[in-house]
Structures are given as C-alpha cells and as structure tokens.
Design a protein around this motif. Sequence first.
Motif, PDB file in Angstrom:
ATOM      1  N   CYS A  18       0.863  -1.346   0.145  1.00 23.05           N
ATOM      2  CA  CYS A  18       0.029  -0.208   0.106  1.00 23.05           C
ATOM      3  C   CYS A  18       0.980   1.207   0.078  1.00 23.05           C
ATOM      4  N   MET A  37      -3.707   3.392  -0.149  1.00 23.34           N
ATOM      5  CA  MET A  37      -4.182   2.588  -1.429  1.00 23.34           C
ATOM      6  C   MET A  37      -3.393   1.545  -1.785  1.00 23.34           C
ATOM      7  N   VAL A  38      -3.883   0.468  -2.446  1.00 27.85           N
ATOM      8  CA  VAL A  38      -3.160  -0.813  -2.800  1.00 27.85           C
ATOM      9  C   VAL A  38      -2.448   0.021  -4.120  1.00 27.85           C
ATOM     10  N   SER A  39      -1.259  -0.188  -3.998  1.00 28.17           N
ATOM     11  CA  SER A  39      -0.228   0.558  -5.157  1.00 28.17           C
ATOM     12  C   SER A  39      -0.553  -0.032  -6.535  1.00 28.17           C
ATOM     13  N   ARG A 154     -11.886   3.874  -4.178  1.00 24.74           N
ATOM     14  CA  ARG A 154     -10.486   3.052  -4.394  1.00 24.74           C
ATOM     15  C   ARG A 154     -10.127   2.956  -2.854  1.00 24.74           C
ATOM     16  N   GLU A 155     -10.009   3.837  -2.141  1.00 25.05           N
ATOM     17  CA  GLU A 155      -9.617   3.647  -0.746  1.00 25.05           C
ATOM     18  C   GLU A 155     -10.172   2.447  -0.131  1.00 25.05           C
ATOM     19  N   SER A 158      -9.238  -0.836  -1.319  1.00 30.70           N
ATOM     20  CA  SER A 158      -7.937  -1.009  -0.668  1.00 30.70           C
ATOM     21  C   SER A 158      -7.828  -1.450   0.897  1.00 30.70           C
ATOM     22  N   TYR A 161      -8.803  -5.234   1.831  1.00 28.40           N
ATOM     23  CA  TYR A 161      -7.451  -6.265   1.937  1.00 28.40           C
ATOM     24  C   TYR A 161      -6.826  -6.153   3.469  1.00 28.40           C
TER      25      TYR A 161
END
Length: 269
Positions: A18, A37-39, A154-155, A158, A161
């Motif tokens: 992230c 965020m998941v990169s 998007r957040e 993320s 997970y």
Amino acid sequence: MRIRRLAYCLPLMLLMSCESVQTTQGGAVGVQRNQYMVSGLSSTEVDRMAAESYQEMLAEARSKNLLNTDAAMLKRLRTIADRLVGEVDHFRPDARSWDWEVNLIKSDALNASCMPGGKILFYTGIVDQLKLSDDEIAQIMGHEIAHALREHGREAISRAYATQMGTQVIGSLLGLGDGARQAADLAVQYGLTLPNSRANETEADLIGLELAARAGYNPEAAVTLWQKMGAASQGQPPAFLSTHPSSSGRIETLRGNIAKVRPLYEAAR
C-alpha cells in the motif's frame, strides 16, 4: 465484465504494498488525512469499473422509461453541476478534465451519488419530496462529488485487503475458477457500494460545503438540508441516509465550519 477483468489482476495487486497518498489539496476546510491505497490498483481502473456500472444503471432506467424524464429538473441539476465542477481545481486540478456526466432517474428514492470519475446520478424523489432549493441541491451534489475527488471508493477497496474480509478475499483470489471472480465481485462491492467510513463522510461534507460556497451557493443550506434529512429519516431511514452519520452530529460539524467558507461564498456572489 468489469468484475471478471478485476479478478484477473487482483492476485498480482495483493502482492504489492500500500502507498500513502493525498488525493486532494486541503482547501479552506483543511482536509489533510493521509490515505492508503493498494499500489497496484489505479484510479484509472476504478474509474473504468465505475463508468461501466453507471452505464448499466442508466440502461436499466432507460429500458423502464425512467431516465431523464423531467427535463426541467435535469437542466437544473446540470446547471448546478457545471458551477460545482468549475471549482474542483481548488482541491484537485486534474478533475476538471474528467468525463463528468449528470443524469436523473424517476424514483421516489431519496438518493443521489457521484461515482468515481465524475458520474453523477440523482433520483427525482430527493428533490421533490424534500422540496430542495438550489443551495440545498448543491450541498448534496458537492458532498457526492467530494467522494469522487477523494477517491473514497478506491480507498475502501484497498482497505478491504487490510481487514478480515480482505483475508478471506485473498484466500479465494489465490484459488481458481469462479471463486476468484466471486471474491473480486465482493471486493468491488465493498469499495463502491457499501457505506463509507465516518471519516470519509465528514471529509465529503466539508469539501462539499466549500465547493458549494466557491460556486456561489449559500453554506447555511447545509444546515437546512440535514434538518430536512433528519425529519425524513424518522422511522425507516431513506437510502441516502442509511449509510451516513446522524443528521444532528453532522449539522454541528458543518455549523462549525461555515465561517471558514462564508468569505468564499460572499466573493462568489
């Protein structure tokens, strides 16, 4: 299918770290929280998925003759949206070039939304039943636009997970067949359709308040709006309120920030 495409790429994404980002500038209201965020999950991909989902909703409404049936209300909404979008660069300059879209569904639902990438949807019920002024509509629309600017969808994906739910999703995604697609569907649902956190809702309230003020809409309308919402929520809460904090709490927060944006409103009048 957007879910199937995401299912193929999520296993690789889950192996990535992230990253801490700031999707927007703080503005006069001072929204400065770091976001994680998941990169491997880009805003472009989330916007694409949201746009596909939005078009599906429009197609369904069109098939039932419920899409954009009130020309006067649609024009009113699009006029307000144009003014608000004209101010998004104070928070996020690149958002001015998004493919913004505003549509209206005939329904008694007290609901409105702005999906990632600038896809705005209003239901006639929220305007008609609450007898909303343009200033009050601007508060709702500004709030929903703020969710898109801050990439709360998007957040949330993320964040999935990093939770127990995310652990379950990972287990399914590393398997084969339908399990992966079902898990991806679950992750996207978590990010795009389930409730935002209270922190996200407060951010959307404050950014929406400032956007509306900069566009020349009275910030005091934020108070009257949520008073109307509070009255409408007696008994079974309407859809728009069911995933949001209590009206009384948010009214206090909004009142405490009106002084910060009033000069912007006065300058825009």
